[in-house]
Design a protein around this motif. Structure first.
Motif, short mmCIF file in Angstrom:
data_model
loop_
_atom_site.label_atom_id
_atom_site.label_comp_id
_atom_site.label_asym_id
_atom_site.label_seq_id
_atom_site.Cartn_x
_atom_site.Cartn_y
_atom_site.Cartn_z
N PRO A 325 47.89 -6.20 49.44
CA PRO A 325 48.49 -6.00 50.77
C PRO A 325 48.80 -4.53 51.04
O PRO A 325 49.95 -4.14 51.29
N VAL A 326 47.77 -3.71 50.98
CA VAL A 326 47.93 -2.28 51.19
C VAL A 326 47.94 -1.99 52.68
O VAL A 326 47.04 -2.43 53.42
N LYS A 327 48.95 -1.28 53.14
CA LYS A 327 49.03 -0.94 54.57
C LYS A 327 47.93 0.05 54.91
O LYS A 327 47.76 1.06 54.25
N LYS A 328 47.17 -0.29 55.94
CA LYS A 328 46.06 0.55 56.34
C LYS A 328 46.31 1.10 57.74
O LYS A 328 46.85 0.41 58.60
N GLY A 329 45.88 2.31 57.98
CA GLY A 329 45.91 2.87 59.32
C GLY A 329 47.20 3.56 59.68
O GLY A 329 48.26 3.36 59.08
N LEU A 330 47.09 4.39 60.71
CA LEU A 330 48.24 5.10 61.26
C LEU A 330 49.03 4.20 62.19
O LEU A 330 48.49 3.25 62.77
N ASP A 331 50.28 4.55 62.39
CA ASP A 331 51.05 3.88 63.44
C ASP A 331 50.63 4.41 64.81
O ASP A 331 50.47 3.64 65.76
N CYS A 332 50.44 5.72 64.90
CA CYS A 332 50.15 6.30 66.21
C CYS A 332 49.28 7.55 66.09
O CYS A 332 49.50 8.38 65.19
N TYR A 333 48.30 7.66 66.99
CA TYR A 333 47.46 8.86 67.06
C TYR A 333 47.63 9.48 68.44
O TYR A 333 47.54 8.80 69.46
N LEU A 334 47.91 10.79 68.47
CA LEU A 334 48.12 11.50 69.72
C LEU A 334 46.83 12.18 70.17
O LEU A 334 46.25 12.97 69.42
N VAL A 335 46.41 11.87 71.38
CA VAL A 335 45.25 12.51 72.01
C VAL A 335 45.78 13.53 73.01
O VAL A 335 46.42 13.15 73.99
N ALA A 336 45.55 14.79 72.74
CA ALA A 336 46.06 15.87 73.60
C ALA A 336 44.89 16.56 74.30
O ALA A 336 43.90 16.91 73.67
N LEU A 337 45.05 16.78 75.60
CA LEU A 337 43.99 17.40 76.41
C LEU A 337 44.51 18.67 77.04
O LEU A 337 45.27 18.64 78.01
N GLY A 338 44.16 19.81 76.45
CA GLY A 338 44.62 21.09 76.97
C GLY A 338 45.56 21.78 76.02
O GLY A 338 46.13 21.18 75.10
N GLU A 339 45.75 23.09 76.26
CA GLU A 339 46.55 23.91 75.35
C GLU A 339 48.02 23.50 75.33
O GLU A 339 48.61 23.30 74.27
N GLN A 340 48.62 23.38 76.51
CA GLN A 340 50.04 23.01 76.56
C GLN A 340 50.29 21.60 76.04
O GLN A 340 51.21 21.40 75.24
N PRO A 341 49.50 20.60 76.46
CA PRO A 341 49.68 19.26 75.88
C PRO A 341 49.52 19.26 74.36
O PRO A 341 50.22 18.51 73.67
N SER A 342 48.61 20.08 73.83
CA SER A 342 48.42 20.13 72.38
C SER A 342 49.67 20.66 71.68
O SER A 342 50.07 20.15 70.63
N GLU A 343 50.30 21.67 72.28
CA GLU A 343 51.53 22.20 71.70
C GLU A 343 52.66 21.16 71.77
O GLU A 343 53.44 21.00 70.82
N GLU A 344 52.74 20.47 72.90
CA GLU A 344 53.77 19.42 73.04
C GLU A 344 53.51 18.29 72.06
O GLU A 344 54.46 17.69 71.50
N ALA A 345 52.23 17.97 71.82
CA ALA A 345 51.88 16.90 70.87
C ALA A 345 52.37 17.24 69.47
O ALA A 345 52.79 16.36 68.71
N ALA A 346 52.32 18.52 69.11
CA ALA A 346 52.81 18.94 67.79
C ALA A 346 54.30 18.65 67.65
O ALA A 346 54.78 18.22 66.58
N VAL A 347 55.05 18.86 68.74
CA VAL A 347 56.49 18.57 68.73
C VAL A 347 56.72 17.06 68.63
O VAL A 347 57.57 16.58 67.87
N LEU A 348 55.95 16.30 69.42
CA LEU A 348 56.09 14.84 69.39
C LEU A 348 55.76 14.27 68.00
O LEU A 348 56.41 13.33 67.53
#
Length: 426
Positions: A325-348
């Motif tokens: 029963p090995v847990k597989k996969g991430l809980d959440c993946y962030l898709v960021a589109l653009g420079e500012q969203p990418s920076e905000e995604a790092a904070v999130l």
């Protein structure tokens, strides 16, 4: 330059390492239930420790140890097994003076033997082992055996067979030793050079020889069970009675000989027979070692333990198609589109991870399609999309990868929302 991994070793890669981690977690959990505490000893020790503890007549000491001389001229050896190191630590740290006896210890880590690499047998291999030192009660023998059986049963393995023998106390072993010498001596010239060398030093080891296992004299060699004195017989009977009361099935095999010199009285192995093996395969072994603590310079302290190979365990699980029963996969993946969203995604990401949520994002400037493919490969439970428009509105678009359901979530509530979803799925 073509540099490759040393022969007899392996890289445990992502996708497999998670299975190792799960099994290691199971080791810690079952040891907690049986009240065994973890001990960690050095990977290398003085060579004399293994010569004295394991035995000069064993294949380990004679042929398989990785021994080297350090810059101070000291002979050191990578540990080939765990018991000698644990007993050395028991004596050196005066654990025999602890108010709670026996001292119940366990270890898990790499061991090293120079063997011919083959399936389930590596030059660097990992062992889980336990040692209970400071009691000569047959009940502790039964407990150690029960612990090993419980470990395998809880992992879901089928076709297990517990095999027992008694090697007797010193007096019984001496009588058996004399009988073995008398039995083999007239024809010892027909045996391999190792057996010829062991005849006088430790004739019991002849019974464990792989080269001469089919020699006719092996079939009618004197049985140790015929030479047990009354004390040894009663001890062995008590161990069997306790296992019967615990409803743990077993077979008695007078030919069972453990490969280390320090064993006496109870000896045991757990074997498995099933699809993928073709024949019975030994998964683990152990036994009692009265006298080993004294050999290391400590007081009289009786001990018993076992050791099992993690590699061989994984082979058995794979052969029987047991899914861990090995847990597989991430809980959440962030898709960021653009420079500012990418920076905000790092904070999130930082907020998610601090909340105990596994999460990741793109770091190589993939297009949106490539980022969604990455989320699929990582088996993300949720994918959250953050673009310039979402950032201006103060929202993030969250999609359940299982149901396809999408929802706009305020950025300030994003971490709380994902954490709630993950708790619902537990």
């Amino acid at each position: 330059m073509d540099i490759r991994i040393p022969r007899g070793t392996q890289d445990i890669l992502p996708g497999t390492s998670e299975k190792w981690q799960w099994i290691e977690g199971k080791v810690h959990e079952i040891c907690r239930r049986f009240n065994y505490a973890e001990i960690r000893t050095p990977i290398f020790e003085q060579t004399e420790l293994f010569q004295r503890g394991v035995g000069d007549t064993t294949d380990i000491v004679q042929k398989e140890m990785y021994t080297f001389t350090d810059r101070g001229g000291r002979s050191l050896t990578l540990r080939p097994e765990g018991t000698a190191s644990v007993v050395r630590s028991y004596v050196e740290n005066k654990l025999y003076g602890s108010a709670t006896q026996p001292e119940k210890l366990y270890y898990i880590g790499p061991m090293f033997r120079y063997e011919r690499p083959q399936s389930g047998r590596m030059r660097q291999f990992f062992q889980f082992g336990v040692e209970a030192i400071g009691s000569d009660d047959p009940a502790i023998d039964a407990e150690v055996i029960a612990m090993a059986m419980e470990f395998y049963n809880e992992l879901g393995l089928k076709g297990l067979k517990l095999v027992l023998n008694s090697l007797g106390d010193q007096d019984s072993r001496k009588a058996h030793r004399d009988a073995l010498i008398a039995h083999f001596k007239p024809h010892i010239h027909e045996f391999c050079s190792d057996c010829q060398d062991r005849l006088e030093k430790n004739p019991l080891r002849i019974l464990d020889c792989k080269k001469d296992r089919d020699h006719p004299l092996m079939d009618n060699a004197p049985s140790i069970l015929d030479y047990l004195n009354e004390q040894s017989r009663q001890y062995f009977a008590a161990v069997q009675r306790l296992l019967d009361n615990m409803d743990i099935p077993y077979e008695v095999d007078s030919g069972l000989v453990r490969g280390l010199d320090y064993y006496n009285n109870t000896a045991f192995e757990i074997m498995i027979e099933g699809e993928g093996f073709g024949a019975i395969t030994t998964l683990m072994g152990g036994g009692r070692y009265n006298g080993l603590v004294e050999e290391m310079g400590g007081p009289e302290s009786h001990g018993i333990g076992f050791a099992l190979s993690i590699e061989r365990l994984l082979m058995a699980l794979e052969a029987q198609k047991v899914d861990l029963p090995v847990k597989k996969g991430l809980d959440c993946y962030l898709v960021a589109l653009g420079e500012q969203p990418s920076e905000e995604a790092a904070v999130l990401l930082t907020e998610l991870r601090r909340a105990g949520i596994s999460a990741d994002k793109d770091y190589v400037n993939k297009k949106i399609k490539g980022q969604f493919k990455a989320a699929d490969r990582l088996q993300a439970s949720y994918t959250a999309v953050l673009g310039e428009d979402e950032l201006q509105k103060g929202i993030i678009n969250v999609k359940s990868m299982a149901s396809g359901e999408q929802k706009e979530v305020p950025l300030k509530e994003f971490t709380h929302y994902i954490r709630g979803k993950m708790e619902e799925e537990k």
